[in-house]
Design a protein around this motif. Sequence first.
Motif, PDB file in Angstrom:
ATOM      1  N   SER A  45       0.832  -1.201   0.000  1.00 44.99           N
ATOM      2  CA  SER A  45       0.000   0.000   0.000  1.00 44.99           C
ATOM      3  C   SER A  45       0.866   1.250   0.000  1.00 44.99           C
ATOM      4  O   SER A  45       2.014   1.237   0.447  1.00 44.99           O
ATOM      5  CB  SER A  45      -0.901   0.008   1.234  1.00 44.99           C
ATOM      6  OG  SER A  45      -1.774  -1.100   1.229  1.00 44.99           O
ATOM      7  N   ALA A  46       0.290   2.341  -0.487  1.00 45.12           N
ATOM      8  CA  ALA A  46       0.991   3.623  -0.521  1.00 45.12           C
ATOM      9  C   ALA A  46      -0.051   4.730  -0.486  1.00 45.12           C
ATOM     10  O   ALA A  46      -1.187   4.536  -0.925  1.00 45.12           O
ATOM     11  CB  ALA A  46       1.849   3.741  -1.783  1.00 45.12           C
ATOM     12  N   PRO A  47       0.316   5.887   0.060  1.00 46.05           N
ATOM     13  CA  PRO A  47      -0.642   7.001   0.049  1.00 46.05           C
ATOM     14  C   PRO A  47      -0.948   7.427  -1.377  1.00 46.05           C
ATOM     15  O   PRO A  47      -0.074   7.416  -2.251  1.00 46.05           O
ATOM     16  CB  PRO A  47       0.095   8.104   0.821  1.00 46.05           C
ATOM     17  CG  PRO A  47       1.547   7.755   0.710  1.00 46.05           C
ATOM     18  CD  PRO A  47       1.602   6.258   0.685  1.00 46.05           C
ATOM     19  N   ASP A  48      -2.189   7.813  -1.624  1.00 51.48           N
ATOM     20  CA  ASP A  48      -2.602   8.181  -2.975  1.00 51.48           C
ATOM     21  C   ASP A  48      -2.238   9.641  -3.246  1.00 51.48           C
ATOM     22  O   ASP A  48      -3.091  10.522  -3.328  1.00 51.48           O
ATOM     23  CB  ASP A  48      -4.109   7.957  -3.142  1.00 51.48           C
ATOM     24  CG  ASP A  48      -4.527   7.992  -4.607  1.00 51.48           C
ATOM     25  OD1 ASP A  48      -3.663   8.297  -5.458  1.00 51.48           O
ATOM     26  OD2 ASP A  48      -5.706   7.741  -4.897  1.00 51.48           O
ATOM     27  N   ILE A  49      -0.945   9.873  -3.388  1.00 50.07           N
ATOM     28  CA  ILE A  49      -0.455  11.221  -3.651  1.00 50.07           C
ATOM     29  C   ILE A  49      -0.931  11.708  -5.014  1.00 50.07           C
ATOM     30  O   ILE A  49      -1.192  12.902  -5.213  1.00 50.07           O
ATOM     31  CB  ILE A  49       1.082  11.246  -3.561  1.00 50.07           C
ATOM     32  CG1 ILE A  49       1.523  10.911  -2.120  1.00 50.07           C
ATOM     33  CG2 ILE A  49       1.635  12.608  -3.974  1.00 50.07           C
ATOM     34  CD1 ILE A  49       3.018  10.756  -1.972  1.00 50.07           C
ATOM     35  N   ALA A  50      -1.073  10.792  -5.961  1.00 56.00           N
ATOM     36  CA  ALA A  50      -1.499  11.180  -7.307  1.00 56.00           C
ATOM     37  C   ALA A  50      -2.870  11.840  -7.284  1.00 56.00           C
ATOM     38  O   ALA A  50      -3.115  12.813  -8.011  1.00 56.00           O
ATOM     39  CB  ALA A  50      -1.515   9.958  -8.220  1.00 56.00           C
ATOM     40  N   ALA A  51      -3.787  11.331  -6.453  1.00 62.12           N
ATOM     41  CA  ALA A  51      -5.127  11.908  -6.379  1.00 62.12           C
ATOM     42  C   ALA A  51      -5.070  13.327  -5.833  1.00 62.12           C
ATOM     43  O   ALA A  51      -5.781  14.220  -6.306  1.00 62.12           O
ATOM     44  CB  ALA A  51      -6.032  11.040  -5.501  1.00 62.12           C
ATOM     45  N   LEU A  52      -4.209  13.524  -4.833  1.00 65.52           N
ATOM     46  CA  LEU A  52      -4.062  14.858  -4.264  1.00 65.52           C
ATOM     47  C   LEU A  52      -3.431  15.805  -5.282  1.00 65.52           C
ATOM     48  O   LEU A  52      -3.873  16.941  -5.462  1.00 65.52           O
ATOM     49  CB  LEU A  52      -3.201  14.788  -3.002  1.00 65.52           C
ATOM     50  CG  LEU A  52      -3.043  16.067  -2.191  1.00 65.52           C
ATOM     51  CD1 LEU A  52      -4.385  16.526  -1.633  1.00 65.52           C
ATOM     52  CD2 LEU A  52      -2.048  15.862  -1.048  1.00 65.52           C
ATOM     53  N   ALA A  53      -2.394  15.314  -5.954  1.00 67.64           N
ATOM     54  CA  ALA A  53      -1.704  16.153  -6.936  1.00 67.64           C
ATOM     55  C   ALA A  53      -2.602  16.504  -8.114  1.00 67.64           C
ATOM     56  O   ALA A  53      -2.520  17.605  -8.668  1.00 67.64           O
ATOM     57  CB  ALA A  53      -0.438  15.445  -7.421  1.00 67.64           C
ATOM     58  N   SER A  54      -3.476  15.582  -8.496  1.00 62.83           N
ATOM     59  CA  SER A  54      -4.344  15.838  -9.644  1.00 62.83           C
ATOM     60  C   SER A  54      -5.291  17.005  -9.383  1.00 62.83           C
ATOM     61  O   SER A  54      -5.693  17.708 -10.311  1.00 62.83           O
ATOM     62  CB  SER A  54      -5.159  14.585  -9.993  1.00 62.83           C
ATOM     63  OG  SER A  54      -6.106  14.298  -8.969  1.00 62.83           O
TER      64      SER A  54
END
Length: 236
Positions: A8-17
Amino acid sequence: MSRSYPESAPDIAALASALADPTRVMICISVLDGRAWTLTELSRALSIPLSSMSEHVSMLVDRGILAERRQGRHRYVQLASNDIAEWLEHTGALAGRSVESAPSLAAKTRDHHLLEARTCYRHIAGRLGVQIFAALSDRQWIDDTVTVTDSGRAGLAEVWGIHLPSSPASARSVARPCLDWTERRTHLGGWLGDELCRVFLDRAWISRRSSSRALALTPTGRDELDWILTAEVTQL
């Protein structure tokens, strides 16, 4: 087809988007003053149609960047937390370049004011912010780890009437470094950064400029804070 990953990993992509659109970035920068704004106010300030503003704000709320509350017919939004504010300021410093403002005298004047002094959520940023940090370091009121020293506790109480809490009411740091996006140097965040901004405003040493998060240093403030304004800013 969705992908799977070994852990698992934090969903940084969703935040960045959520910040991949310049308009949404400008909305976040506008509310970095720490105050709650109505969508109508943001629409007027940024010259964006209200319908488009609502769509952009909804995405930022969904991603946890903005928080909203409704009061009567009005929908108010502000940054979701101090951590989001400092993340935005730090990310701005890492960006390496700025979105150009309008080629007008009014826009250039606003930019100049923001460079000189502004609020970063609830503390002071810009050139004045880094000078405050440098002055506190020079007087050894904060050490290399941005911890308030014993002499700092005494000095803050004597000079500004600020008494540090013996035990923080929350997990938030008493003092913490915040990378300034325009100066690329450190200004003071945390509880103490907020308190300094509040005290300076209450004593009319600084004032808020209209329709902006820029701050103005008053003549009284220049006299009272002369030892800060002459501080040599050398820290990274």
